[in-house]
Design an enzyme around this catalytic site. Structure first.
Site, mmCIF file in Angstrom:
data_model
loop_
_atom_site.group_PDB
_atom_site.id
_atom_site.type_symbol
_atom_site.label_atom_id
_atom_site.label_comp_id
_atom_site.label_asym_id
_atom_site.label_seq_id
_atom_site.Cartn_x
_atom_site.Cartn_y
_atom_site.Cartn_z
ATOM 1 N N LYS A 152 110.623 -109.199 -24.424
ATOM 2 C CA LYS A 152 110.580 -108.965 -25.867
ATOM 3 C C LYS A 152 110.168 -107.530 -26.174
ATOM 4 C CE LYS A 152 109.327 -112.404 -28.272
ATOM 5 N NZ LYS A 152 108.518 -113.513 -28.827
ATOM 6 N N ARG B 175 102.575 -111.771 -30.565
ATOM 7 C CA ARG B 175 103.572 -112.623 -29.903
ATOM 8 C C ARG B 175 103.543 -112.396 -28.396
ATOM 9 N NH1 ARG B 175 108.047 -114.354 -33.155
ATOM 10 N NH2 ARG B 175 107.892 -113.684 -35.317
ATOM 11 N N GLY C 99 109.269 -120.759 -26.650
ATOM 12 C CA GLY C 99 108.299 -121.707 -27.171
ATOM 13 C C GLY C 99 107.198 -122.114 -26.218
ATOM 14 N N MET D 187 104.849 -120.173 -24.749
ATOM 15 C CA MET D 187 103.576 -119.469 -24.905
ATOM 16 C C MET D 187 103.312 -119.231 -26.387
ATOM 17 S SD MET D 187 103.598 -116.892 -21.647
ATOM 18 C CE MET D 187 105.149 -116.170 -22.097
ATOM 19 N N ARG E 283 117.640 -110.359 -27.182
ATOM 20 C CA ARG E 283 117.607 -110.635 -25.744
ATOM 21 C C ARG E 283 118.986 -111.107 -25.342
ATOM 22 N NH1 ARG E 283 113.587 -115.782 -26.537
ATOM 23 N NH2 ARG E 283 115.011 -117.073 -27.728
ATOM 24 N N HIS F 194 114.259 -125.279 -31.091
ATOM 25 C CA HIS F 194 113.619 -125.352 -29.776
ATOM 26 C C HIS F 194 114.404 -126.250 -28.830
ATOM 27 C CE1 HIS F 194 110.809 -127.337 -26.921
ATOM 28 N NE2 HIS F 194 110.348 -126.116 -26.771
ATOM 29 N N ARG G 290 131.035 -132.746 15.879
ATOM 30 C CA ARG G 290 129.731 -132.983 16.501
ATOM 31 C C ARG G 290 129.811 -134.283 17.298
ATOM 32 N NH1 ARG G 290 124.595 -133.863 12.732
ATOM 33 N NH2 ARG G 290 125.515 -135.943 12.496
ATOM 34 N N GLU H 89 118.811 -127.352 15.571
ATOM 35 C CA GLU H 89 118.123 -128.207 14.609
ATOM 36 C C GLU H 89 116.706 -128.564 15.048
ATOM 37 O OE1 GLU H 89 120.305 -131.959 14.343
ATOM 38 O OE2 GLU H 89 121.238 -131.492 16.272
ATOM 39 N N SER I 111 125.550 -123.761 15.062
ATOM 40 C CA SER I 111 125.582 -124.265 13.693
ATOM 41 C C SER I 111 124.184 -124.775 13.379
ATOM 42 C CB SER I 111 126.599 -125.396 13.539
ATOM 43 O OG SER I 111 126.618 -125.860 12.210
ATOM 44 N N ASN J 52 118.893 -129.690 7.862
ATOM 45 C CA ASN J 52 118.215 -130.927 7.445
ATOM 46 C C ASN J 52 117.161 -131.316 8.481
ATOM 47 O OD1 ASN J 52 120.039 -130.923 5.373
ATOM 48 N ND2 ASN J 52 121.236 -132.651 6.104
ATOM 49 N N ASP J 53 117.597 -131.478 9.746
ATOM 50 C CA ASP J 53 116.645 -131.838 10.801
ATOM 51 C C ASP J 53 115.671 -130.701 11.082
ATOM 52 O OD1 ASP J 53 117.114 -134.445 11.362
ATOM 53 O OD2 ASP J 53 118.440 -134.101 13.064
ATOM 54 N N CYS K 112 125.324 -126.185 8.649
ATOM 55 C CA CYS K 112 126.005 -127.397 8.196
ATOM 56 C C CYS K 112 125.057 -128.400 7.569
ATOM 57 C CB CYS K 112 126.776 -128.046 9.344
ATOM 58 S SG CYS K 112 125.733 -128.505 10.753
ATOM 59 N N TYR L 264 129.646 -118.526 8.242
ATOM 60 C CA TYR L 264 130.134 -119.533 7.301
ATOM 61 C C TYR L 264 129.022 -120.498 6.915
ATOM 62 C CZ TYR L 264 130.321 -122.906 11.183
ATOM 63 O OH TYR L 264 129.989 -123.735 12.217
#
Length: 913
Positions: free
Chosen positions: A37, A106, A115, A117, A350, A466, A646, A778, A797, A801-802, A865, A885
């Site tokens: 602002k 402000r 809204g 703060m 803004r 808002h 895999r 992994e 690769s 996740n694991d 992956c 990739y």
């Protein structure tokens, strides 16, 4: 020290930091220091636009205050000096009795937090100065209205008084006068209200409302600092992933008044429609009002176009300024303005929040106008926005009961049970219910309910309220200003035209694209963007939807810019073909265990439980042709593109009967004295193989080494399928991935066996096969010894996740439901590490393993992956690390393509700078 901070050396040789900047001293590039602002107020001042004079207290001052509990020692003197300069410029003093200078205080963080703060208007009014303001303005009602607003805002935001107490007193004043609108209260009514408000402050805060204007200002500044760590601000930052250590600037601005009568007013304008992106006149205007009245949605506004009729001079000036700002910022601008007795003032600008569809349309429009280039267009949209555009929409052909229509504030198709407060929205959502938050109007205290809800419906407010602004920022469906709906939050019900009552818990549907509200659940259909990616809609056709055309162009920009290739996680030909239509450049993960579920599960069960070599070989012989046909179909669907297969990687329990269920069957058979030799034999085998933690047990490469012939059967199936496709003039590009490797010796053993099988197939078919063999990284040990493993692997690769589970030491299936919510709420996690990669922990392993692997084998191909392959923020990390990739589920491919383009464009821009 930051180069944005002015410093000078004091007599004792210490560097002194400047904490206060006049609006004439800053610019739009100082957002870190002046907040969004303050930086934009300074920029508008530099452009010669009509901005009320003022000054900005920096974020550095806020950080000192928050760290130490007290404001910097030099701050008060700097504020005094700037206030004195402001008073001299305005020709009046703060709160003086005869003609008072009034200011607003402000907040203004680097990133917009609408809204969240605190703001206090009309600082400087007191029992004495209100009389001077009335005399100077020639309007006693205006002065007392401004005073009651100050006490109300100051009491709530600075002194912590419950805002409902002020609202109740205001409602009683209107009831007594038998009016419905604040503007119908006269000066005498407002004087009485001021007295009531002061009593509320005395009772609730334990002190009188301060009459000293400087005390008012100083306390308001501290309150804004404190609001940075308020509950709603912290929740919003977590939701929007805004860092918690930035602090907020504070803007002290001389007041201009929109509540001086019918020739005054306040409004919010957009240079383009934030909901659709279309060019035109968009915004809201409210006569005889202050800015808070517009954004709070308490009074319904008129469209901005009406201002041309109400005050053509101000309207024409505003249109000129809007054009100036959009050309200057080269983007959609969100503008707050006030008209004081026919004079236009700019209070804020803004870069405006917008819907996902608007973001894509505006980006391409600005390219066509020559304001930005393709690289910048990619930075104006996000993968999260593209994902929103792929959500389903309501079926317009369905039989529905429309009960209302409001303003289409934020698009989407949302269905859920109506709830009438945030607490219920959160409670029901955590129980798995989908809810629609229904309010007269929302306020910042409703944020947690807005996050929990599928959509938001309000009976008041417009596109700049808002509810609308916050919903657009979160990508949440929102319909505002549905005036025909009577919302009764106390009785927890909504009455619709015709008298039908929607009770809490009744299902409703809201369409944020049309503003329509329906009873019951409306069926949904695929989005046009998905139909485009599926090939059922062509962006070049005359009748093509302009949104699809915009998405098509942005995706073309991304594909030209990106370095990362995007593959799919796909286990069958159907998923592979869909992925290819979505733009996949191969398969990065084919999970072969998914091919053995259903009808084939018994074959794998027999293989695992085989007692003799003959039984095991018989099972493998039955599996081989089935596996081969799987791969023939997969290679055909992905002809000419790489397919990473895999080898089997299931936790062992997934292919064994449930131990409890089997035990019950055996017990029942014994009690009935029925034959059960097979079940008993099976139960004994299951007991023998039972694991306490199957995810860390006999799976992946371990299973391949323990069960002779399992992996070689799969390798043979891959090799024979590739040979068959080559014989049919196809172009199979198979890659064999060994899962869960923790040491290079495991990979070497499996690789030696695989190479032998491939050579056999080559000799038998007379076909030369180029089958790359690599591994999944992994496990932490695999990442830490990547240099050694690369000696036996042609590609890595990363199975993030694991890797996330093993690095953090928790099971995703268990912890997400048990303690992740608490960790997110307490800020331990900014986001789930399963959703966005943990750069400091898991990410460091990925980075180090990639570097070590390529030091051993410079041509090592690197990919990922895990689910992170389709997460926008994670894609940027993988680009930075230098992977080749990412691979993700088919429906996330467009998101990954877009983010890969954005990552390349951003890094190129950084290099250029």
């Amino acid at each position: 020290m930051s180069e944005n901070k002015d410093q000078h050396v004091t007599e004792n040789g210490m560097e002194d930091v400047k904490f206060v900047y006049d609006f004439t001293e800053g610019n739009k590039d100082l957002k870190d220091l002046l907040g969004g602002k303050g930086a934009n107020l300074a920029e508008m001042t530099n452009l010669g636009l009509p901005v009320p004079p003022g000054f900005t207290i920096t974020t550095e001052a806020c950080k000192v205050y928050l760290d130490s509990g007290d404001e910097p020692a030099a701050l008060r003197d700097e504020v005094s000096a700037h206030l004195a300069a402001l008073e001299q410029r305005m020709g009046k003093k703060l709160g003086q009795a005869d003609d008072p200078l009034l200011v607003s205080v402000r907040s203004g963080a680097k990133f917009s937090m609408p809204g969240m703060m605190d703001t206090v208007l009309n600082i400087g009014l007191s029992d004495k100065s209100v009389q001077g303001l009335a005399k100077q303005a020639g309007d006693e009602r205006f002065a007392w209205d401004s005073y009651r607003r100050l006490i109300q805002m100051f009491g709530k935001t600075v002194l912590g008084v419950d805002g409902e107490l002020f609202e109740d007193a205001l409602d009683k004043a209107k009831e007594t006068k038998k009016v419905t609108d604040d503007t119908q209260l006269d000066a005498a009514d407002l004087k009485k209200l001021v007295t009531k408000y002061k009593k509320i402050v005395k009772t609730e805060a334990g002190r009188d409302f301060p009459q000293d204007p400087r005390e008012q200002m100083d306390l308001a500044i501290k309150a804004v600092f404190d609001s940075w760590n308020g509950d709603r601000a912290k929740l919003y930052r977590r939701q929007e992933r805004i860092p918690h250590d930035l602090g907020t600037a504070v803007n002290v601005c001389s007041m201009v008044f929109g509540n001086l009568g019918p020739d005054s007013g306040t409004g919010v304008a957009f240079t383009r429609d934030p909901a659709s992106g279309h060019q035109g006149v968009y915004g809201d205007y409210l006569q005889n009002a202050q800015g808070e009245d517009v954004v709070a949605g308490i009074r319904n506004t008129v469209p901005l176009a009406e201002l041309e009729r109400i005050d053509k001079k101000s309207y024409d000036q505003l249109m000129q300024i809007m054009e100036t700002l959009e050309n200057h910022y080269k983007d959609l601008c969100d503008i707050e303005f006030t008209i004081e007795r026919g004079r236009l003032w700019m209070l804020q600008t803004r870069v405006g929040k917008r819907t996902a569809g608007a973001a894509f349309r505006i980006a391409t429009q600005l390219v066509d106008q020559g304001l930005i280039d393709e690289a910048e267009a990619l930075q104006r949209v996000t993968g999260a926005q593209l994902a929103q555009l792929m959500f389903p929409r309501f079926d317009e052909a369905a039989r529905v009961e429309q009960v209302g229509r409001g303003i289409a504030a934020s698009p989407g198709a949302a269905v859920g049970k109506a709830v009438f407060d945030s607490y219920t929205a959160v409670k029901w959502s955590r129980s798995g219910e989908k809810v629609i938050l229904v309010r007269r109007e929302t306020n910042p205290d409703d944020l947690d309910g807005m996050i929990a809800a599928e959509g938001i419906l309000t009976s008041r407010g417009g596109k700049t309220s808002h509810a609308a602004v916050v919903a657009r920022g979160m990508g949440k469906t929102c319909v505002c200003g549905a005036e025909e709906l009577e919302v009764d939050t106390k009785r927890r019900r909504m009455t619709v035209p015709g008298g039908h009552v929607v009770e809490e818990g009744d299902v409703i549907s809201i369409d944020g694209s049309s503003g329509k509200v329906y009873l019951g659940e409306v069926p949904v259909v695929p989005s046009p963007v998905v139909e485009y990616f599926e090939g059922r809609m062509h962006a070049g056709a005359d009748d093509a939807d302009e949104l699809v055309a915009a998405v098509h162009r942005i995706m073309a920009f991304a594909d030209r810019k990106r370095r990362l290739r995007v593959r799919a996680n796909a286990d069958n030909a159907e998923d592979a073909l869909r992925a290819r239509r979505f733009g996949a450049q191969g398969i990065g993960l084919c999970r072969t265990e998914h091919m053995f579920l259903g009808d084939r599960r018994e074959l794998v069960e027999r293989l695992i439980l085989a007692d003799t070599e003959t039984e095991r070989e018989d099972s493998l012989k039955e599996l081989l042709p089935l596996q081969k046909q799987d791969f023939v179909e997969l290679f055909e669907a992905m002809d000419g593109l790489p397919v990473t297969v895999r080898l089997l990687d299931p936790p062992l329990h997934e292919f064994l009967p449930d131990i409890t269920e089997l035990s019950v069957r055996v017990a029942l058979a014994e009690s009935r004295q029925e034959p059960h030799e097979n079940e008993l034999r099976l139960l004994q085998a299951v007991h023998r193989l039972h694991e306490q933690n199957p995810m860390l047990g006999l799976r992946g490469v371990r299973l391949g080494l323990v069960i002779p012939g399992l992996f070689t059967m799969q390798v043979r199936a891959i090799a024979e399928a590739a040979a068959e496709r080559k014989a049919a003039k196809g172009d199979p590009r198979a890659e064999i991935m060994i899962p869960l490797v923790g040491t290079v010796q495991e990979l070497e053993i499996v690789r030696e066996e695989a190479d032998h099988v491939i050579a056999e197939v080559e000799e038998a078919t007379g076909t030369q096969l180029k089958l790359a063999i690599g591994t999944m990284i992994e496990l932490p040990r695999a990442a830490l010894t990547a240099g050694q493993i690369a000696e036996a692997a042609e590609f890595f690769s990363f199975g993030t996740n694991d890797l996330t589970q093993t690095v953090w030491g928790f099971s995703r299936d268990d912890v997400e439901a048990s303690f992740f919510t608490a960790y997110l709420e307490r800020g331990i996690f900014g986001v789930s590490p399963f959703e966005t990669i943990d750069r400091d922990g898991v990410g460091k392993l990925v980075r180090d393993a990639a570097k070590a692997g390529r030091e051993t084998r410079p041509d090592l191909k690197l990919g990922v992956c895990g689910e992170h392959g389709g997460d926008p923020e994670s894609v940027h990390f993988f680009h930075e690390v230098g992977l080749d990739y990412v691979s993700c589920s088919p429906f996330r491919i467009p998101v990954a393509r877009l983010e890969a383009g954005r990552a390349a464009s951003r890094s190129a821009g950084s290099d250029h700078r």
